[in-house]
Design a protein around this motif. Structure first.
Motif, PDB file in Angstrom:
ATOM      1  N   PRO A  75       0.862  -1.297   0.067  1.00  0.00           N
ATOM      2  CA  PRO A  75      -0.178   0.128   0.147  1.00  0.00           C
ATOM      3  C   PRO A  75       1.058   1.229  -0.442  1.00  0.00           C
ATOM      4  CG  PRO A  75       0.282  -0.693   1.984  1.00  0.00           C
ATOM      5  CD  PRO A  75       1.253  -1.949   1.107  1.00  0.00           C
ATOM      6  N   PRO A  76       0.385   2.380  -0.745  1.00  0.00           N
ATOM      7  CA  PRO A  76       1.102   4.079  -0.805  1.00  0.00           C
ATOM      8  C   PRO A  76       1.549   4.243   1.073  1.00  0.00           C
ATOM      9  CG  PRO A  76      -1.549   4.374  -0.952  1.00  0.00           C
ATOM     10  CD  PRO A  76      -1.245   2.741  -0.681  1.00  0.00           C
ATOM     11  N   ARG A  77       2.843   4.275   1.166  1.00  0.00           N
ATOM     12  CA  ARG A  77       3.795   4.604   1.945  1.00  0.00           C
ATOM     13  C   ARG A  77       4.437   6.173   1.878  1.00  0.00           C
ATOM     14  NH1 ARG A  77       0.255   2.098   5.365  1.00  0.00           N
ATOM     15  NH2 ARG A  77       0.402  -0.283   5.606  1.00  0.00           N
ATOM     16  N   TYR A  78       4.813   6.509   2.588  1.00  0.00           N
ATOM     17  CA  TYR A  78       5.246   7.037   3.026  1.00  0.00           C
ATOM     18  C   TYR A  78       6.183   8.339   3.834  1.00  0.00           C
ATOM     19  CZ  TYR A  78       1.898   8.562  -0.364  1.00  0.00           C
ATOM     20  OH  TYR A  78       0.668   8.642  -1.738  1.00  0.00           O
ATOM     21  N   GLU A  79       7.250   8.775   3.450  1.00  0.00           N
ATOM     22  CA  GLU A  79       8.383   9.386   4.645  1.00  0.00           C
ATOM     23  C   GLU A  79       8.570  10.945   4.820  1.00  0.00           C
ATOM     24  OE1 GLU A  79      12.145   7.492   4.206  1.00  0.00           O
ATOM     25  OE2 GLU A  79      12.128   8.279   1.791  1.00  0.00           O
ATOM     26  N   TYR A  80       8.931  11.270   5.838  1.00  0.00           N
ATOM     27  CA  TYR A  80       9.104  12.908   6.254  1.00  0.00           C
ATOM     28  C   TYR A  80      10.282  13.524   5.914  1.00  0.00           C
ATOM     29  CZ  TYR A  80       3.610  12.205   6.530  1.00  0.00           C
ATOM     30  OH  TYR A  80       2.708  11.752   6.183  1.00  0.00           O
ATOM     31  N   LEU A  81      11.178  13.707   5.012  1.00  0.00           N
ATOM     32  CA  LEU A  81      12.219  14.206   4.761  1.00  0.00           C
ATOM     33  C   LEU A  81      12.581  15.705   4.956  1.00  0.00           C
ATOM     34  CD1 LEU A  81      13.186  12.446   1.325  1.00  0.00           C
ATOM     35  CD2 LEU A  81      13.489  11.642   3.118  1.00  0.00           C
ATOM     36  N   LEU A  82      13.401  16.177   5.744  1.00  0.00           N
ATOM     37  CA  LEU A  82      14.098  17.147   6.167  1.00  0.00           C
ATOM     38  C   LEU A  82      14.347  17.858   4.891  1.00  0.00           C
ATOM     39  CD1 LEU A  82      15.646  16.652   9.121  1.00  0.00           C
ATOM     40  CD2 LEU A  82      14.038  18.135   9.273  1.00  0.00           C
ATOM     41  N   THR A  83      13.620  19.716   4.965  1.00  0.00           N
ATOM     42  CA  THR A  83      13.773  20.042   3.443  1.00  0.00           C
ATOM     43  C   THR A  83      14.836  21.353   3.809  1.00  0.00           C
ATOM     44  OG1 THR A  83      12.229  22.393   4.261  1.00  0.00           O
ATOM     45  CG2 THR A  83      11.780  20.539   2.974  1.00  0.00           C
ATOM     46  N   VAL A  84      15.588  22.284   2.754  1.00  0.00           N
ATOM     47  CA  VAL A  84      16.459  22.745   3.539  1.00  0.00           C
ATOM     48  C   VAL A  84      16.465  24.048   5.003  1.00  0.00           C
ATOM     49  CG1 VAL A  84      17.729  24.796   2.995  1.00  0.00           C
ATOM     50  CG2 VAL A  84      17.178  23.035   1.171  1.00  0.00           C
ATOM     51  N   LYS A  85      14.374  24.298   4.799  1.00  0.00           N
ATOM     52  CA  LYS A  85      14.253  24.895   5.838  1.00  0.00           C
ATOM     53  C   LYS A  85      14.319  23.853   6.732  1.00  0.00           C
ATOM     54  CE  LYS A  85      10.490  27.622   6.316  1.00  0.00           C
ATOM     55  NZ  LYS A  85       8.948  28.610   5.996  1.00  0.00           N
ATOM     56  N   GLY A  86      13.747  23.520   6.743  1.00  0.00           N
ATOM     57  CA  GLY A  86      13.772  21.989   7.947  1.00  0.00           C
ATOM     58  C   GLY A  86      15.226  21.936   8.337  1.00  0.00           C
ATOM     59  N   GLN A  87      16.156  21.797   8.128  1.00  0.00           N
ATOM     60  CA  GLN A  87      17.541  21.271   7.946  1.00  0.00           C
ATOM     61  C   GLN A  87      17.995  22.847   8.955  1.00  0.00           C
ATOM     62  OE1 GLN A  87      20.345  19.912   4.806  1.00  0.00           O
ATOM     63  NE2 GLN A  87      18.598  18.830   4.275  1.00  0.00           N
ATOM     64  N   ASP A  88      17.585  24.302   8.278  1.00  0.00           N
ATOM     65  CA  ASP A  88      17.773  25.423   9.020  1.00  0.00           C
ATOM     66  C   ASP A  88      17.606  24.783  11.091  1.00  0.00           C
ATOM     67  OD1 ASP A  88      19.624  26.241   6.863  1.00  0.00           O
ATOM     68  OD2 ASP A  88      17.859  27.115   6.092  1.00  0.00           O
ATOM     69  N   ALA A  89      16.198  24.568  11.365  1.00  0.00           N
ATOM     70  CA  ALA A  89      15.880  24.330  12.581  1.00  0.00           C
ATOM     71  C   ALA A  89      16.921  23.351  13.199  1.00  0.00           C
ATOM     72  CB  ALA A  89      14.510  23.535  12.227  1.00  0.00           C
ATOM     73  N   PHE A  90      18.004  23.020  12.673  1.00  0.00           N
ATOM     74  CA  PHE A  90      18.796  22.572  14.094  1.00  0.00           C
ATOM     75  C   PHE A  90      19.551  23.630  14.462  1.00  0.00           C
ATOM     76  CE2 PHE A  90      23.264  20.494  14.407  1.00  0.00           C
ATOM     77  CZ  PHE A  90      22.849  19.008  14.308  1.00  0.00           C
ATOM     78  N   PRO A  91      20.151  24.692  14.391  1.00  0.00           N
ATOM     79  CA  PRO A  91      20.300  25.375  15.275  1.00  0.00           C
ATOM     80  C   PRO A  91      19.918  25.632  16.580  1.00  0.00           C
ATOM     81  CG  PRO A  91      21.455  25.622  13.691  1.00  0.00           C
ATOM     82  CD  PRO A  91      19.514  25.035  13.024  1.00  0.00           C
ATOM     83  N   VAL A  92      18.036  25.864  16.487  1.00  0.00           N
ATOM     84  CA  VAL A  92      17.409  25.969  16.985  1.00  0.00           C
ATOM     85  C   VAL A  92      17.634  25.337  18.074  1.00  0.00           C
ATOM     86  CG1 VAL A  92      14.734  26.237  17.494  1.00  0.00           C
ATOM     87  CG2 VAL A  92      15.885  27.003  15.797  1.00  0.00           C
ATOM     88  N   LEU A  93      17.237  23.593  16.949  1.00  0.00           N
ATOM     89  CA  LEU A  93      16.931  22.153  18.844  1.00  0.00           C
ATOM     90  C   LEU A  93      18.140  22.150  19.554  1.00  0.00           C
ATOM     91  CD1 LEU A  93      15.584  19.869  16.247  1.00  0.00           C
ATOM     92  CD2 LEU A  93      14.323  20.877  17.860  1.00  0.00           C
ATOM     93  N   LEU A  94      19.248  22.756  18.838  1.00  0.00           N
ATOM     94  CA  LEU A  94      20.658  22.110  19.931  1.00  0.00           C
ATOM     95  C   LEU A  94      20.633  23.961  21.171  1.00  0.00           C
ATOM     96  CD1 LEU A  94      23.183  22.381  17.294  1.00  0.00           C
ATOM     97  CD2 LEU A  94      22.766  20.494  18.796  1.00  0.00           C
ATOM     98  N   ALA A  95      20.342  24.669  20.490  1.00  0.00           N
ATOM     99  CA  ALA A  95      20.219  25.793  21.781  1.00  0.00           C
ATOM    100  C   ALA A  95      19.567  25.251  22.692  1.00  0.00           C
ATOM    101  CB  ALA A  95      19.713  27.544  21.131  1.00  0.00           C
TER     102      ALA A  95
END
Length: 180
Positions: A75-95
């Protein structure tokens, strides 16, 4: 209680809080950075209800932080990949992790330690000037109105400084440096 929509306020923090003000959004992004990208992986890792997870994934896709990509046809299944905008959230999570380590944990309670792959040392998030590289503290920070501010006047050059907090002085050490 209904939340106030801050998505159009002339404040970058207010606008970012639309995404980062929801704990589930932050935790889903954290899991995406850890490699959990499929619905079942996210649900298991977070113990979140399917309806809530579905709602937050829709929000993160609509906001452009995640991209929905098929990984199975029948059956159709999806995954959720980080976009560039999502990757830019990394410093927020680290902080947030650095602040959480300093202010919510006791000695020897750290559940996860970040290690810099390049040098092999443990590290915490720090904020540095993008121009000179010097560490930035509240008492070293000024601000002025930008073009997105209501009644912006490009001739205004007044720089306001942040208020000094009574118990912080110019010799205080940022929390990230205390760990080293």
């Amino acid at each position: 209680m209904k939340r106030t929509d801050t998505s159009t306020w002339p404040c970058t923090i207010a606008r970012a809080s639309v995404i980062f003000g929801d704990a589930w959004n932050l935790l889903i992004l954290r899991e995406a950075f850890y490699g959990n990208r499929r619905f079942d992986q996210l649900q298991e890792a977070l113990g979140i209800g399917r309806n809530i997870l579905t709602d937050r994934l829709i929000t993160l896709v609509d906001e452009g932080l995640l991209e929905r990509a098929p990984y199975q046809q029948h059956p159709p299944r999806y995954e959720y990949l980080l976009t560039v905008k999502g990757q830019d959230a990394f410093p927020v999570l680290l902080a947030m992790a650095t602040w959480g380590r300093a202010h919510t944990l006791g000695p020897d309670e750290d559940p996860l330690i970040f290690e810099h792959a390049t040098c092999g040392h443990d590290f915490d998030a720090t904020i540095a000037c993008s121009h000179c590289g010097e560490l930035v503290r509240p008492e070293d920070t000024g601000f002025r109105r930008g073009p997105g501010y209501p009644d912006y006047d490009p001739a205004e050059t007044t720089v306001r400084t942040t208020e000094k907090v009574a118990h912080i002085d110019a010799t205080s050490t940022p929390i990230a440096l205390k760990r080293q």
